[in-house]
Design a protein around this motif. Structure first.
Motif, short mmCIF file in Angstrom:
data_model
loop_
_atom_site.label_atom_id
_atom_site.label_comp_id
_atom_site.label_asym_id
_atom_site.label_seq_id
_atom_site.Cartn_x
_atom_site.Cartn_y
_atom_site.Cartn_z
N SER A 1 0.83 -1.21 0.00
CA SER A 1 0.00 0.00 0.00
C SER A 1 0.86 1.26 0.00
N LYS A 2 1.95 1.22 0.74
CA LYS A 2 2.84 2.38 0.77
C LYS A 2 3.44 2.66 -0.61
N ILE A 3 3.78 1.60 -1.32
CA ILE A 3 4.33 1.76 -2.67
C ILE A 3 3.25 2.28 -3.61
N LEU A 4 2.07 1.70 -3.56
CA LEU A 4 0.99 2.10 -4.45
C LEU A 4 0.58 3.55 -4.23
N SER A 5 0.73 4.03 -3.01
CA SER A 5 0.32 5.41 -2.70
C SER A 5 1.19 6.44 -3.42
N GLN A 6 2.36 6.00 -3.92
CA GLN A 6 3.26 6.92 -4.61
C GLN A 6 2.98 6.99 -6.12
N LEU A 7 2.08 6.16 -6.62
CA LEU A 7 1.83 6.08 -8.05
C LEU A 7 0.78 7.08 -8.50
N THR A 8 0.81 7.43 -9.78
CA THR A 8 -0.21 8.28 -10.37
C THR A 8 -1.46 7.44 -10.63
N PRO A 9 -2.62 8.08 -10.87
CA PRO A 9 -3.83 7.30 -11.17
C PRO A 9 -3.67 6.35 -12.35
N GLY B 1 -5.68 0.99 1.22
CA GLY B 1 -4.63 1.53 2.07
C GLY B 1 -3.82 2.61 1.38
N ALA B 2 -3.80 2.56 0.05
CA ALA B 2 -3.00 3.53 -0.70
C ALA B 2 -3.76 4.79 -1.07
N VAL B 3 -5.00 4.65 -1.55
CA VAL B 3 -5.72 5.82 -2.08
C VAL B 3 -7.09 6.02 -1.46
N GLY B 4 -7.48 5.19 -0.51
CA GLY B 4 -8.77 5.39 0.14
C GLY B 4 -9.88 4.56 -0.50
N GLU B 5 -11.00 4.48 0.23
CA GLU B 5 -12.11 3.61 -0.16
C GLU B 5 -12.81 4.07 -1.43
N VAL C 1 -14.86 17.68 -2.87
CA VAL C 1 -14.86 16.23 -2.64
C VAL C 1 -15.00 15.48 -3.95
N LEU C 2 -15.91 15.94 -4.80
CA LEU C 2 -16.17 15.24 -6.06
C LEU C 2 -14.99 15.36 -7.02
N LEU C 3 -14.37 16.53 -7.07
CA LEU C 3 -13.22 16.70 -7.96
C LEU C 3 -12.07 15.78 -7.55
N LEU C 4 -11.94 15.54 -6.26
CA LEU C 4 -10.85 14.69 -5.78
C LEU C 4 -11.06 13.22 -6.15
N GLN C 5 -12.24 12.86 -6.60
CA GLN C 5 -12.50 11.49 -7.04
C GLN C 5 -12.09 11.28 -8.50
N LEU C 6 -11.75 12.37 -9.19
CA LEU C 6 -11.42 12.31 -10.61
C LEU C 6 -9.92 12.34 -10.82
N ASP C 7 -9.48 11.89 -11.98
CA ASP C 7 -8.09 12.07 -12.36
C ASP C 7 -7.80 13.56 -12.43
N THR C 8 -6.57 13.94 -12.15
CA THR C 8 -6.20 15.35 -12.03
C THR C 8 -6.53 16.15 -13.28
N GLU C 9 -6.23 15.59 -14.45
CA GLU C 9 -6.47 16.32 -15.70
C GLU C 9 -7.96 16.58 -15.90
N VAL C 10 -8.79 15.59 -15.61
CA VAL C 10 -10.24 15.74 -15.76
C VAL C 10 -10.75 16.76 -14.75
N ALA C 11 -10.25 16.66 -13.51
CA ALA C 11 -10.68 17.60 -12.48
C ALA C 11 -10.32 19.04 -12.85
#
Length: 337
Positions: free
Chosen positions: A26-34, A86-90, A137-147
């Motif tokens: 989970s710690k490793i995955l938390s460092q990755l981009t979407p 564990g990496a990006v939330g539920e 909250v809703l924007l944070l559920q999207l990929d950064t470019e889309v948001a």
């Protein structure tokens, strides 16, 4: 037992992550981009039974204790889900899992999942009358470019309060997410039939062509060019990007380098990671490579547009050399990257 298929880079990364404890993974995955998360998690779910030999190949030189161990397929999706949570939330995990393992989901796509497929213009219009906290909250559920694109559609007076809340948001309860999802569902249902889903596009078409038999490209691109020259050009540009040159071997890279002006090469390499430059340095003499490293370092900050143009120039040279048969991508003949 059948001979394991050759492993790609993503396959190897997936196996190595699955060998870790879920907390460490989970710690490793938390460092990755979407995008990296989607690709890696999709491979982890879809790779199936991993034979012992594949583990050895993926982590060459790893402890001999791994030689007799495989990675079972049972419970794989649930395990990946826990690591992602564990990496990006539920919430983000729910959206990712519906994309990479839809067969494992027992319910339809919720509003938050559908939101990812809508055009940013439509997303902005849907969210325009929401409270800044809800929008954040809703924007944070999207990929950064889309948001970012959706934010640009919102009225300007909302930009500051929304981004302020994005920066200060902190924990959000699952109950709050559920309420927001219900609100979105109601809006989307009301607009049903008038909201277009974003599907297809130049990038998707180019990816399909790239992954098809070489004969498909030779036949389809000229045919498209007869009815839509602009589209054919856009497809060609998307199919062959600078990063595709990383597939060249040392000899072919050397042939390419001889055709590139030094200033163009400096700018082009300035825009990639240091380790990616090693392919080009490896096709030069040690003295020339050291000189180029110094030139790149000494250039300082450069405009992104200049780097992009230089890379386009290099790609144009590579395409010309390919057409002349002087360089070959992949293994030749029918292989194409």
């Amino acid at each position: 037992m059948s001979t394991p298929l050759p492993l790609g880079g993503t396959d190897k990364a997936a196996i190595m992550v699955m060998l870790l404890a879920e907390e460490d993974a989970s710690k490793i995955l938390s460092q990755l981009t979407p995008d990296e998360l989607r690709q890696l998690a999709g491979t982890m779910c879809g790779i199936g039974e991993v034979q012992p030999q594949s583990i050895i190949d993926a982590i060459s030189g790893f402890s001999r204790s791994t030689e007799g161990n495989g990675i079972g397929d049972h419970g794989r999706v649930a395990s990946v889900r826990r690591m992602l949570e564990g990496a990006v939330g539920e919430v983000k995990t729910e959206n990712l899992m519906r994309q990479i393992a839809p067969d494992a989901e027992g319910e339809g796509q919720p509003a938050l999942g559908l939101l990812r497929w809508l055009d940013p213009q439509i997303i902005g219009e849907i969210l325009a009358d929401e409270h800044p906290q809800a929008i954040a909250v809703l924007l944070l559920q999207l990929d950064t470019e889309v948001a970012a694109a959706a934010l640009a559609v919102l009225p300007e007076h909302l930009h500051t309060p929304v981004l302020h809340r994005v920066a200060r948001l902190g924990p959000v309860s699952r109950q709050a997410i559920t309420i927001l999802e219900q609100t979105l569902n109601a809006k989307i249902e009301k607009l049903h039939g008038s909201i277009p889903l974003t599907m297809g596009g130049i990038k998707q078409a180019a990816e399909i062509i790239n992954r098809s038999h070489r004969s498909v490209e030779k036949r389809v691109i000229p045919s498209i060019g007869k009815v839509d020259k602009k589209l054919a050009k856009e497809l060609e540009n998307e199919m062959f990007k600078f990063e595709h040159l990383f597939a060249l071997d040392v000899k072919m890279t050397g042939v390419l380098l001889r055709e590139i002006e030094n200033d163009t090469l400096i700018l082009a390499l300035k825009g990639i990671e240091a380790e990616q430059r090693e392919q080009f340095f490896g096709a030069m003499s040690s003295r020339a490579a050291d000189g180029l490293r110094d030139d790149i370092e000494g250039r300082g900050r450069v405009k992104k547009s200049d780097v992009e143009q230089a890379q386009k120039d290099v790609v144009a040279i590579a395409k010309r050399l390919m057409a002349d048969g002087e360089i070959i991508m992949g293994d030749g003949d029918e292989d194409y990257v």
